[in-house]
Design an enzyme around this catalytic site. Structure first.
Site, PDB file in Angstrom:
ATOM      1  N   MET A 116      12.493  24.065   3.056  1.00  0.00           N
ATOM      2  CA  MET A 116      11.788  23.337   1.993  1.00  0.00           C
ATOM      3  C   MET A 116      12.728  22.509   1.132  1.00  0.00           C
ATOM      4  O   MET A 116      12.449  21.355   0.810  1.00  0.00           O
ATOM      5  CB  MET A 116      11.010  24.330   1.124  1.00  0.00           C
TER       6      MET A 116
ATOM      7  N   TYR B 131      15.952  29.376   9.329  1.00  0.00           N
ATOM      8  CA  TYR B 131      14.771  30.168   9.686  1.00  0.00           C
ATOM      9  C   TYR B 131      14.544  30.167  11.191  1.00  0.00           C
ATOM     10  O   TYR B 131      14.664  29.125  11.845  1.00  0.00           O
ATOM     11  CB  TYR B 131      13.532  29.604   8.992  1.00  0.00           C
TER      12      TYR B 131
ATOM     13  N   ARG C  60     -10.861  -0.106  14.323  1.00  0.00           N
ATOM     14  CA  ARG C  60     -10.750   0.720  13.135  1.00  0.00           C
ATOM     15  C   ARG C  60     -11.684   0.086  12.099  1.00  0.00           C
ATOM     16  O   ARG C  60     -12.849   0.414  12.068  1.00  0.00           O
ATOM     17  CB  ARG C  60      -9.285   0.769  12.689  1.00  0.00           C
TER      18      ARG C  60
ATOM     19  N   LYS D 145       0.836  -1.200   0.000  1.00  0.00           N
ATOM     20  CA  LYS D 145       0.000   0.000   0.000  1.00  0.00           C
ATOM     21  C   LYS D 145       0.877   1.259   0.000  1.00  0.00           C
ATOM     22  O   LYS D 145       2.086   1.162   0.245  1.00  0.00           O
ATOM     23  CB  LYS D 145      -0.933  -0.014   1.214  1.00  0.00           C
TER      24      LYS D 145
HETATM   25  C1  LIG Z   1      -0.296  -1.933   6.649  1.00  0.00           C
HETATM   26  C2  LIG Z   1      -0.890  -3.231   7.012  1.00  0.00           C
HETATM   27  C3  LIG Z   1      -0.091  -4.359   7.269  1.00  0.00           C
HETATM   28  C4  LIG Z   1       1.414  -4.302   7.315  1.00  0.00           C
HETATM   29  O1  LIG Z   1       1.816  -3.716   8.527  1.00  0.00           O
HETATM   30  P1  LIG Z   1       3.380  -3.551   8.892  1.00  0.00           P
HETATM   31  O2  LIG Z   1       3.373  -3.058  10.278  1.00  0.00           O
HETATM   32  O3  LIG Z   1       3.903  -2.544   7.934  1.00  0.00           O
HETATM   33  O4  LIG Z   1       3.982  -4.879   8.707  1.00  0.00           O
HETATM   34  C5  LIG Z   1      -0.722  -5.557   7.500  1.00  0.00           C
HETATM   35  N1  LIG Z   1      -2.077  -5.648   7.505  1.00  0.00           N
HETATM   36  C6  LIG Z   1      -2.853  -4.593   7.265  1.00  0.00           C
HETATM   37  C7  LIG Z   1      -4.322  -4.746   7.322  1.00  0.00           C
HETATM   38  C8  LIG Z   1      -2.308  -3.348   7.029  1.00  0.00           C
HETATM   39  O5  LIG Z   1      -3.094  -2.302   6.807  1.00  0.00           O
END
Ligand SMILES: *Cc1c(COP(=O)(O)O)cnc(C)c1O
Length: 359
Positions: free
Chosen positions: A304, A252, A130, A35
């Site tokens: 930046m 800055y 969640r 992802k």
């Molecule tokens: C992102 C995610 C993972 C992987 O998690 P890591 O901590 O990066 O290994 C596994 N399962 C789901 C549902 C996720 O959203």
């Protein structure tokens, strides 16, 4: 000449890290979690490097379709399922696998017109609160899916809230086992932290994310100690030098004030490249940077397009000297901790403007 910043991606590190996940969970198949553009590493690049994975898990329907169009034929799992009924047309066309985490999605499936049943992963909320069906409704949701006539295999899934922390996975695993008792289907529970720490959670499929990219899911164990290799190295060069007198300030807000004569270097890397602006650059609290292979630290605020580093102890540094912001030799985990975040955020935030080199 372009700005000297670039991100190096090590395909062999990706492959190596998948091997580490496999050695920890030898009996499980692997959904490689890709992802967020493969945690900032480039979706297609990572999927092609991880050709030994059993499937790929991501969020965006468009990204899943892109993988199919690139010829990827392995299972692809949409981790949040579909968002509207029209999505199921693409799911059907491209034979994608679907997480189902609420009743809205069950309703969409029930009224979908599909050319073939879809592979579904029923997600149960065992404590993260969640996504996921409440444990008390697991059986009901499962039966509805079965009765819909739209689904092929139903797998069972949950996601841990604290596999990397003190509370661990035991309570969530117990809830999962209880609410899925007697339901047929493969199970998937473990993220990277659970893969590395809780063999009892491995089940049929594991879902490594961060470990594939060579970072540690744990605050207190380094990636190196886990045998992981960084896949991304963010590198740049010194583009200017400044000599400071005592009392001179840097950046800055003038938040850093020299206490003695010192030499600093200006690095072509800033928050618009994905370097965290919150990385501190004070005398007593700063962020490590490698210059010419030697460790130094930031001074002043990150801006930046640039940040400054202390070169007092690196006398031979000059314009063009190579700098590593994180990756090979300097774990992203360490930089992230200094900036009050986790490596996940740094990797995902790598900006599109940073040129990429595969190594
Ligand atoms: C992102 C995610 C993972 C992987 O998690 P890591 O901590 O990066 O290994 C596994 N399962 C789901 C549902 C996720 O959203």
């Amino acid at each position: 000449m372009p700005r000297p910043i670039h991100a190096g991606f090590s395909l062999s590190a990706l492959k190596h890290n998948l091997g580490v996940a496999r050695r920890h969970a030898p009996k499980s198949r692997v959904w490689a979690v890709v992802k967020a553009n493969a945690y900032g590493h480039g979706l297609l690049r990572v999927v092609q490097a991880l050709d030994d994975a059993d499937g790929y898990a991501l969020l965006d329907l468009d990204e899943a379709v892109r993988l199919r169009e690139a010829g990827i034929s392995k299972p692809i799992l949409l981790l949040e399922g579909v968002f509207e009924p029209a999505d199921l047309v693409q799911v059907d066309r491209h034979a994608l696998s679907l997480v189902v985490h609420d009743y809205e999605q069950i309703l969409m499936l029930e009224s979908a017109r599909l050319s073939a049943p879809v592979a579904v992963v029923l997600k149960l909320n065992t404590g993260l609160n969640r996504l996921g069906i409440a444990p008390a409704l697991a059986r009901n949701a499962y039966s509805r899916l079965q009765a819909s006539g739209r689904v092929a295999a139903i797998a069972l899934m949950t996601h841990f809230a604290d596999a990397d922390g003190a509370s661990g996975v035991a309570a969530q695993m117990a809830r999962f086992v209880e609410c899925t008792a007697g339901l047929k289907g493969e199970a998937t529970l473990a993220n990277s932290a659970a893969i590395l720490r809780y063999p009892e959670s491995h089940a049929d499929w594991v879902r490594p994310g961060i470990m594939l990219y060579g970072c540690s899911p744990f605050a207190d164990v380094s990636a190196d100690a886990l045998g992981l290799q960084p896949a991304m190295t963010l590198a740049s060069e010194i583009i200017a030098l400044q000599e400071l007198k005592p009392g001179d300030r840097v950046g800055y807000g003038g938040t850093f004030e020299a206490r003695r004569p010192m030499r600093i270097g200006v690095v072509a890397c800033g928050y618009a490249d994905g370097y965290p602006r919150h990385a501190p650059g004070y005398h007593d609290r700063n962020t490590p940077v490698f210059v010419a292979g030697r460790r130094t630290h930031t001074v002043g605020r990150v801006s930046m397009d640039m940040l400054c580093v202390d070169l007092s102890a690196i006398e031979d540094a000059r314009v063009g000297t190579p700098v590593t912001l994180w990756g090979e030799g300097l774990p992203a985990d360490e930089v992230a901790a200094c900036a009050g975040t986790v490596s996940y955020e740094l990797l995902c935030a790598l900006a599109a403007r940073v040129p990429v080199v595969e190594v």
